[in-house]
Write a protein that holds these residues in place. Structure first.
Motif, PDB file in Angstrom:
ATOM      1  N   UNK A   1      28.741 -21.410 -19.523  1.00 57.64           N
ATOM      2  CA  UNK A   1      28.458 -22.832 -19.747  1.00 57.64           C
ATOM      3  C   UNK A   1      28.484 -23.652 -18.472  1.00 57.64           C
ATOM      4  N   UNK A   2      28.739 -22.998 -17.340  1.00 57.26           N
ATOM      5  CA  UNK A   2      28.752 -23.734 -16.070  1.00 57.26           C
ATOM      6  C   UNK A   2      27.338 -24.159 -15.702  1.00 57.26           C
ATOM      7  N   UNK A   3      27.194 -25.387 -15.239  1.00 57.53           N
ATOM      8  CA  UNK A   3      25.858 -25.808 -14.796  1.00 57.53           C
ATOM      9  C   UNK A   3      25.515 -25.167 -13.450  1.00 57.53           C
TER      10      UNK A   3
ATOM     11  N   UNK B   1      36.922 -16.298 -23.590  1.00 60.02           N
ATOM     12  CA  UNK B   1      36.912 -17.701 -23.190  1.00 60.02           C
ATOM     13  C   UNK B   1      36.433 -17.856 -21.750  1.00 60.02           C
ATOM     14  N   UNK B   2      36.868 -16.967 -20.864  1.00 59.15           N
ATOM     15  CA  UNK B   2      36.421 -17.021 -19.467  1.00 59.15           C
ATOM     16  C   UNK B   2      34.917 -16.768 -19.378  1.00 59.15           C
ATOM     17  N   UNK B   3      34.426 -15.823 -20.153  1.00 59.74           N
ATOM     18  CA  UNK B   3      32.996 -15.547 -20.180  1.00 59.74           C
ATOM     19  C   UNK B   3      32.223 -16.770 -20.662  1.00 59.74           C
ATOM     20  N   UNK B   4      32.708 -17.396 -21.725  1.00 57.21           N
ATOM     21  CA  UNK B   4      32.030 -18.584 -22.245  1.00 57.21           C
ATOM     22  C   UNK B   4      32.072 -19.723 -21.238  1.00 57.21           C
TER      23      UNK B   4
END
Length: 125
Positions: free
Chosen positions: A122-124, A115-118
């Protein structure tokens, strides 16, 4: 999500206070200054780096511990089934529950890492 972020921030502040650094508020540094502040850090293989286990070593030892707990529980179960007097039902059940809890904790850590990787991916920019 907010609880987990505040938990991580409090852990970071605790580590900073242990290292003797003053905790910084998010608005204290500009983003470019924060990246420049990391330039003084050394890679793990360089001389003068802080010695200690790496993340992968820590993860590997945790997984090895879970595997050992599962093997111990399996061996106790097989000994109980054979009628070994040293393997009573209480010891078998406790070892089984310990290995089950350790496995569930490992799966939860894996889920949080994914989840942390995702979240990071997904951070802009």
């Amino acid at each position: 999500m907010t609880d987990s972020i505040s938990s991580v921030l409090s852990q970071i502040r605790a580590y900073q206070s242990q290292l003797g650094q003053a905790p910084r508020v998010a608005g204290d540094m500009a983003r470019s200054d924060a990246i420049q502040g990391l330039q003084g850090l050394q890679a793990p293989g360089q001389a003068g780096a802080v010695s200690g286990p790496s993340f992968s070593e820590t993860l590997r030892s945790a997984i090895d511990g879970v595997s050992a707990a599962q093997e111990k529980a399996g061996a106790l179960q097989r000994a109980f089934e054979r009628g070994d007097p040293g393997a009573d039902l209480a010891r078998v059940m406790v070892a089984s529950q310990q290995s089950q809890v350790a496995f569930r904790a490992t799966v939860e850590v894996r889920n949080r890492l994914v989840q942390a990787y995702q979240d990071v991916m997904n951070m802009p920019l």
